[in-house]
Design an enzyme around this catalytic site. Structure first.
Site, PDB file in Angstrom:
ATOM      1  N   MET A  63     -11.301  -5.683   6.172  1.00 12.06           N
ATOM      2  CA  MET A  63     -10.499  -4.647   6.835  1.00 12.06           C
ATOM      3  C   MET A  63     -10.109  -5.150   8.225  1.00 12.06           C
ATOM      4  SD  MET A  63     -10.050  -2.144   4.757  1.00 12.06           S
ATOM      5  CE  MET A  63      -9.163  -1.117   5.938  1.00 12.06           C
ATOM      6  N   HIS A 107      -1.407  -1.427  -4.166  1.00 17.27           N
ATOM      7  CA  HIS A 107      -2.675  -1.055  -3.522  1.00 17.27           C
ATOM      8  C   HIS A 107      -2.690   0.458  -3.333  1.00 17.27           C
ATOM      9  CE1 HIS A 107      -6.043  -2.032  -0.690  1.00 17.27           C
ATOM     10  NE2 HIS A 107      -5.592  -0.992   0.005  1.00 17.27           N
ATOM     11  N   MET A 132     -12.214   4.336  -0.586  1.00 14.24           N
ATOM     12  CA  MET A 132     -12.849   4.650   0.704  1.00 14.24           C
ATOM     13  C   MET A 132     -13.544   5.990   0.535  1.00 14.24           C
ATOM     14  SD  MET A 132      -9.736   3.379   3.138  1.00 14.24           S
ATOM     15  CE  MET A 132      -8.537   3.495   1.820  1.00 14.24           C
ATOM     16  N   HIS A 158      -8.434   1.039  -3.809  1.00 13.88           N
ATOM     17  CA  HIS A 158      -9.302   0.848  -2.639  1.00 13.88           C
ATOM     18  C   HIS A 158     -10.060   2.155  -2.426  1.00 13.88           C
ATOM     19  CE1 HIS A 158      -9.486  -0.162   1.969  1.00 13.88           C
ATOM     20  NE2 HIS A 158     -10.672  -0.085   1.421  1.00 13.88           N
ATOM     21  N   ASP A 178      -4.797   3.624  -1.894  1.00 10.58           N
ATOM     22  CA  ASP A 178      -5.867   3.981  -0.954  1.00 10.58           C
ATOM     23  C   ASP A 178      -6.417   5.364  -1.274  1.00 10.58           C
ATOM     24  OD1 ASP A 178      -6.023   1.753   0.930  1.00 10.58           O
ATOM     25  OD2 ASP A 178      -3.946   2.260   1.375  1.00 10.58           O
ATOM     26  N   ASP A 217      -6.351  -6.091   5.111  1.00  6.27           N
ATOM     27  CA  ASP A 217      -5.777  -4.749   4.964  1.00  6.27           C
ATOM     28  C   ASP A 217      -5.791  -4.024   6.310  1.00  6.27           C
ATOM     29  OD1 ASP A 217      -4.967  -2.253   4.104  1.00  6.27           O
ATOM     30  OD2 ASP A 217      -6.753  -1.856   2.882  1.00  6.27           O
ATOM     31  N   SER A 277       0.855  -1.194   0.000  1.00  3.30           N
ATOM     32  CA  SER A 277       0.000   0.000   0.000  1.00  3.30           C
ATOM     33  C   SER A 277       0.886   1.238   0.000  1.00  3.30           C
ATOM     34  CB  SER A 277      -0.886   0.008   1.252  1.00  3.30           C
ATOM     35  OG  SER A 277      -1.357   1.327   1.471  1.00  3.30           O
ATOM     36  N   MET A 292      -9.157   8.215  -0.345  1.00  3.19           N
ATOM     37  CA  MET A 292     -10.015   8.651   0.770  1.00  3.19           C
ATOM     38  C   MET A 292     -10.596  10.025   0.468  1.00  3.19           C
ATOM     39  SD  MET A 292      -7.457   7.664   3.869  1.00  3.19           S
ATOM     40  CE  MET A 292      -6.592   6.093   3.903  1.00  3.19           C
TER      41      MET A 292
END
Ligand code: DX5
Ligand code: ZN
Length: 235
Positions: free
Chosen positions: A140, A36, A71, A69, A38, A178, A11, A40
């Site tokens: 998660m 990966h 979020m 991912h 992330d 994760d 990540s 957000m």
């Protein structure tokens, strides 16, 4: 339990952004399965991170699949942009979407792999009606929103339940974990049935170099596999 070799998904949230290309190249060379990313939005999770321009930059420096991912509260709004930037797969949150089935179908229509992510307080049973439609499940193991958090051991029985659901339905979904994955927790998640491990801090933040950190993770999994028969680690 019989499962394929364990895959690592570094990540980049924990990477040094001034040296991102270099660190991703190191991860690729050391045998990472995917990168990966992330994303957000400060709404679904109380933090901001990165968007599609980072994916476009990564696409130019690595051949590894880029796993996004999301979020974010409204994933549908951003799918096209991320696909255009070079994304290969999407993880969308069960909790963030009242129309999860539609989003998953959209991702597949875009020709990408789709996965569903569940937060620590969301039960495995929530996956029952979507499991047959996805390529992977992300359990998660911390609350989403931040790197460097402690692994929540209470999520381990859920990893086991998800793996059992997939086996019972004879599906080929990956089980990914994760959050807080390090040499201590990695073997526990693999023993519970995870076959893709996301790790940020443990790979990018130790000061020992990306390859050494990844090898340490694999070694811990192999060691765990030696103690728990039937669990395979990457050779
Ligand atoms: C947390 C993110 C994770 C995070 C993992 O919201 O989804 O991917 O980067 O980082 P570590 O490995 O530091 O827990
Ligand atoms: Zn993540």
């Amino acid at each position: 339990m019989d499962q394929a070799a364990v895959k690592l998904a570094p990540s980049i949230l924990a990477a040094d952004f001034a040296r991102l290309g270099e660190q991703v190249a190191q991860a690729e060379q050391a045998g990472a399965d995917r990168i990966h990313v992330d994303v957000m939005d400060g709404h679904f999770v109380p933090n901001l991170s990165m968007g599609a321009p980072i994916v476009a930059s990564l696409r130019r420096v690595t051949r590894l699949p880029l796993e996004i991912h999301l979020m974010i509260s409204n994933p549908d709004l951003f799918l096209d942009e991320f696909v255009e930037a070079g994304s290969d797969s999407f993880l969308v949150h069960w909790e963030a979407n009242a129309n999860l089935h539609r989003t998953v179908q959209r991702i597949k229509a875009l020709g990408k792999r789709a996965g569903v992510a569940i937060n620590p307080a969301t039960p495995a049973a929530a996956l029952e009606e979507i499991l047959q439609d996805v390529d992977q499940v992300l359990v998660m193991t911390v609350n989403p929103g931040f790197g460097h958090q402690h692994f929540l051991p209470t999520t381990l029985p859920k990893v086991r339940r998800v793996r059992r659901m997939i086996e019972q339905a004879r599906l080929g979904c990956e089980v990914e974990v994760d959050g807080g994955i390090d040499p201590e927790t990695a073997p526990l998640t693999v023993a519970a049935g995870a076959n893709v491990l996301v790790a940020g801090t443990a790979i990018f933040d130790g000061g020992e170099g990306v390859a050494t950190a990844m090898n340490r993770l694999w070694a811990s999994i192999r060691q765990g596999a030696g103690q728990l028969s039937g669990v395979f680690a990457k050779e």
